[in-house]
Scaffold this motif. Structure first.
Motif, PDB file in Angstrom:
ATOM      1  N   UNK A 154       0.818  -1.216   0.000  1.00 23.07           N
ATOM      2  CA  UNK A 154       0.000   0.000   0.000  1.00 23.07           C
ATOM      3  C   UNK A 154       0.847   1.259   0.000  1.00 23.07           C
ATOM      4  N   UNK A 155       0.488   2.199  -0.827  1.00 24.24           N
ATOM      5  CA  UNK A 155       1.195   3.475  -0.860  1.00 24.24           C
ATOM      6  C   UNK A 155       0.937   4.226   0.446  1.00 24.24           C
ATOM      7  N   UNK A 156       1.920   4.984   0.943  1.00 27.38           N
ATOM      8  CA  UNK A 156       1.709   5.748   2.176  1.00 27.38           C
ATOM      9  C   UNK A 156       0.506   6.687   2.051  1.00 27.38           C
ATOM     10  N   UNK A 211      -2.885  19.952   1.757  1.00 19.84           N
ATOM     11  CA  UNK A 211      -3.393  21.091   1.013  1.00 19.84           C
ATOM     12  C   UNK A 211      -2.744  21.118  -0.363  1.00 19.84           C
ATOM     13  N   UNK A 212      -3.546  21.395  -1.396  1.00 21.26           N
ATOM     14  CA  UNK A 212      -3.020  21.492  -2.754  1.00 21.26           C
ATOM     15  C   UNK A 212      -3.594  22.744  -3.422  1.00 21.26           C
ATOM     16  N   UNK A 213      -3.137  22.990  -4.623  1.00 23.15           N
ATOM     17  CA  UNK A 213      -3.656  24.116  -5.400  1.00 23.15           C
ATOM     18  C   UNK A 213      -5.104  23.900  -5.826  1.00 23.15           C
ATOM     19  N   UNK A 221      -6.431  17.281  -0.607  1.00 22.60           N
ATOM     20  CA  UNK A 221      -6.443  15.991  -1.278  1.00 22.60           C
ATOM     21  C   UNK A 221      -5.886  14.939  -0.331  1.00 22.60           C
ATOM     22  N   UNK A 222      -6.414  13.705  -0.478  1.00 23.26           N
ATOM     23  CA  UNK A 222      -5.853  12.572   0.244  1.00 23.26           C
ATOM     24  C   UNK A 222      -5.833  11.362  -0.683  1.00 23.26           C
ATOM     25  N   UNK A 257      -8.371   9.075  -4.708  1.00 26.39           N
ATOM     26  CA  UNK A 257      -8.006   8.506  -6.005  1.00 26.39           C
ATOM     27  C   UNK A 257      -8.326   7.020  -6.116  1.00 26.39           C
ATOM     28  N   UNK A 258      -9.020   6.480  -5.148  1.00 22.44           N
ATOM     29  CA  UNK A 258      -9.391   5.065  -5.209  1.00 22.44           C
ATOM     30  C   UNK A 258     -10.233   4.814  -6.455  1.00 22.44           C
ATOM     31  N   UNK A 259      -9.918   3.768  -7.173  1.00 20.86           N
ATOM     32  CA  UNK A 259     -10.617   3.458  -8.418  1.00 20.86           C
ATOM     33  C   UNK A 259      -9.949   4.039  -9.647  1.00 20.86           C
TER      34      UNK A 259
END
Length: 217
Positions: A18-20, A25-27, A31-32, A36-38
């Motif tokens: 599993x990726x960490x 905070x992003x532009x 985001x977490x 991006x699951x899927x």
């Protein structure tokens, strides 16, 4: 804003694990990883905003953005710079080079995300992330990671090629040879026992020897 699970801050990321996890905070807002699951995710770091090599890389990622999206992959950049620096740099790229960077960039002033992903290499810099690229699959598994030195830019088409190769390997249970492109022959996995090796040459593949066989998809 950043939040890294304690168990992951000391572990170097590993392929097929599993990726960490991250929350940052992003532009494009917070985001977490679970967002991006899927989907496939290409997470990449750069040493600093407003630097020439990084600018060429971000423009190349931006120019190929639609191709990544067509493959079901999102792009997510990162550097140890502030949100305001990222916004100013993206605006500068659009103004000076005519390239619109539409993917988000993580603010990582705390260096938590960079450290969780092993992007900080003291031999290169203690205060900047090296040029690291991670390909994460739709289940959140880290499938590829590539590191470049501070002085040399990446070839973005190679990451697009690698993404396509990973998807092909998953879909057809095959491997891909050096430089493989869609439409090229793929490699059939080697036989796992003596009987299978004996039978391999008669299975209709394009074989050089029992362990090295290719086929068309």
């Amino acid at each position: 804003m950043d939040n890294i699970e304690p168990a992951q801050t000391s572990a170097f990321p590993q392929l097929n694990k599993p990726a960490p996890n991250f929350k940052a905070k992003t532009t494009h807002g917070e985001k977490q990883l679970s967002d991006y699951k899927g989907k496939w995710l290409v997470l990449f770091s750069h040493p600093a905003d407003f630097t020439p090599v990084c600018t060429t890389e971000f423009m190349a990622f931006a120019k190929h953005h639609d191709e990544f999206l067509a493959e079901g992959a999102d792009l997510l950049g990162l550097s140890i710079d502030s949100y305001y620096s990222h916004v100013a740099w993206v605006r500068n790229i659009k103004e000076k080079f005519g390239v619109d960077v539409k993917f988000p960039i993580i603010e990582d002033l705390s260096m938590k995300v960079a450290k969780a992903y092993g992007m900080v290499h003291p031999g290169a810099s203690d205060t900047s992330a090296v040029r690291a690229t991670f390909i994460i699959d739709p289940e959140g598994i880290l499938r590829a990671m590539v590191y470049y030195p501070m002085s040399n830019g990446r070839s973005i088409p190679e990451f697009l090629r690698l993404l396509r190769a990973l998807k092909t390997a998953d879909a057809h249970k095959v491997a891909t040879p050096e430089g493989w492109q869609p439409g090229d022959k793929v490699i059939v996995p080697p036989p796992q026992n003596a009987d299978a090796a004996e039978a391999r040459l008669g299975e209709g593949y394009e074989c050089t020897d029992w362990y090295f066989c290719k086929k068309d998809l």
